[in-house]
Write an enzyme that holds these catalytic residues in place. Structure first.
Site, PDB file in Angstrom:
ATOM      1  N   GLY A 287       0.825  -1.203   0.000  1.00  0.00           N
ATOM      2  CA  GLY A 287       0.000   0.000   0.000  1.00  0.00           C
ATOM      3  C   GLY A 287       0.849   1.238   0.000  1.00  0.00           C
ATOM      4  O   GLY A 287       2.058   1.178  -0.216  1.00  0.00           O
ATOM      5  N   ASN A 288       0.208   2.377   0.235  1.00  0.00           N
ATOM      6  CA  ASN A 288       0.954   3.635   0.285  1.00  0.00           C
ATOM      7  C   ASN A 288       0.313   4.582   1.297  1.00  0.00           C
ATOM      8  O   ASN A 288      -0.683   4.242   1.933  1.00  0.00           O
ATOM      9  CB  ASN A 288       1.041   4.260  -1.113  1.00  0.00           C
ATOM     10  CG  ASN A 288      -0.316   4.626  -1.665  1.00  0.00           C
ATOM     11  OD1 ASN A 288      -0.971   5.549  -1.178  1.00  0.00           O
ATOM     12  ND2 ASN A 288      -0.763   3.884  -2.669  1.00  0.00           N
ATOM     13  N   ARG A 289       0.891   5.762   1.454  1.00  0.00           N
ATOM     14  CA  ARG A 289       0.550   6.652   2.558  1.00  0.00           C
ATOM     15  C   ARG A 289      -0.584   7.629   2.241  1.00  0.00           C
ATOM     16  O   ARG A 289      -0.833   8.540   3.031  1.00  0.00           O
ATOM     17  CB  ARG A 289       1.796   7.440   2.969  1.00  0.00           C
ATOM     18  CG  ARG A 289       2.879   6.545   3.523  1.00  0.00           C
ATOM     19  CD  ARG A 289       4.182   7.305   3.731  1.00  0.00           C
ATOM     20  NE  ARG A 289       4.071   8.353   4.749  1.00  0.00           N
ATOM     21  CZ  ARG A 289       5.055   9.195   5.076  1.00  0.00           C
ATOM     22  NH1 ARG A 289       6.211   9.093   4.468  1.00  0.00           N
ATOM     23  NH2 ARG A 289       4.862  10.103   5.992  1.00  0.00           N
TER      24      ARG A 289
ATOM     25  N   ALA B  78      -3.849   7.663  -5.160  1.00  0.00           N
ATOM     26  CA  ALA B  78      -2.500   7.146  -5.350  1.00  0.00           C
ATOM     27  C   ALA B  78      -2.606   5.655  -5.660  1.00  0.00           C
ATOM     28  O   ALA B  78      -2.645   4.835  -4.739  1.00  0.00           O
ATOM     29  CB  ALA B  78      -1.670   7.379  -4.091  1.00  0.00           C
TER      30      ALA B  78
END
Ligand code: CTP
Ligand code: CA
Length: 231
Positions: free
Chosen positions: A33-35, A100
């Site tokens: 995943g990402n932030r 994102a």
């Protein structure tokens, strides 16, 4: 007139906003995943609704309540995000890709939970590239005159400054506007504030000073509105 003056300058328009960060599963419980928090995308959806638009918000793993008066479609992976954005874009006057999307997904996710090996070895993970949603919807426009906006969080590197990278990305994606953030310090993630430069394929460069994500959202809709065909 912009929303802050009370004008409903997006009345009669349908807009699509994507928000959040996608997850790519390694097994039923683990993901890459990402932030991304989704805050900027949600601010965009709320601002468009306040200006009279019919809004579809495609939200990937966002821990925020549904904004009032907005149709929310929840997704997890980049492929799901692509399918929902492409479907909603068919009827849209504008699409803003604030999400994102993970660029890669595990090629062969495990159907069962991955276990540690007794010999201390670690599994190798093979990745495949995900579809580029912004590039796809920009180069295969669903409607003439549709305005498409991308975001780019850049740090600048030895190949160019944040703005150089933004200009190159705008051209590569084929969208109309690219909102470029300098994320060198990592401070923007989960923050209520943002600052940016909005680059236009028409050569425009609009600097937006540090302020709320809602304020940036309204400037983005100002730039979208002036590029929409009248009607
Ligand atoms: N984007 C997208 N589909 C992807 C990846 C990104 O639609 N698979 C969109 C993002 O929502 C954003 C814009 O493209 O609006 C730029 O994202 P970014 O990650 O900066 O672009 P990439 O082409 O993935 O480039 P990079 O290699 O720098 O990550
Ligand atoms: Ca990327």
């Amino acid at each position: 007139a912009r929303g802050t003056t009370g004008g409903l300058d997006l009345a009669g328009r349908h807009v699509v906003v994507s928000a959040g960060g996608t997850r790519e599963y390694l097994d039923p419980v683990r993901f890459l995943g990402n932030r991304s928090s989704g805050l900027q995308g949600y601010a965009l959806a709320r601002a468009a609704a306040a200006r009279g638009a019919e809004v579809t918000l495609v939200a990937a793993n966002v821990a925020l309540p549904d904004p009032a008066g907005v149709k929310v479609v929840r997704v997890e992976t980049t492929v799901q995000l692509r399918d929902e954005v492409v479907a909603a874009a068919a009827a849209a006057d504008a699409v803003v890709m604030a999400a994102a999307p993970a660029d890669f997904r595990p090629t062969d996710p495990s159907g069962t939970k991955i276990k540690k090996a007794a010999d201390g070895s670690a599994p190798a993970i093979t990745l495949a590239q995900n579809p580029d949603i912004l590039h796809e919807i920009s180069t295969q426009r669903a409607r003439a005159g549709q305005v498409i906006v991308g975001f780019a969080a850049e740090t600048g590197d030895d190949t160019g400054s944040v703005l150089d990278l933004g200009r190159a990305k705008l051209a590569r994606k084929g969208c109309d506007l690219l909102v470029v953030n300098d994320v060198s310090g990592g401070a923007v993630f989960g923050s209520p504030e943002n600052e940016a430069v909005i680059l236009g394929a028409d050569g425009a460069a609009v600097e937006v000073a540090r302020g709320s994500k809602s304020a940036l959202a309204h400037v983005i809709w100002d730039e979208v509105t002036r590029r929409l065909p009248s009607g």
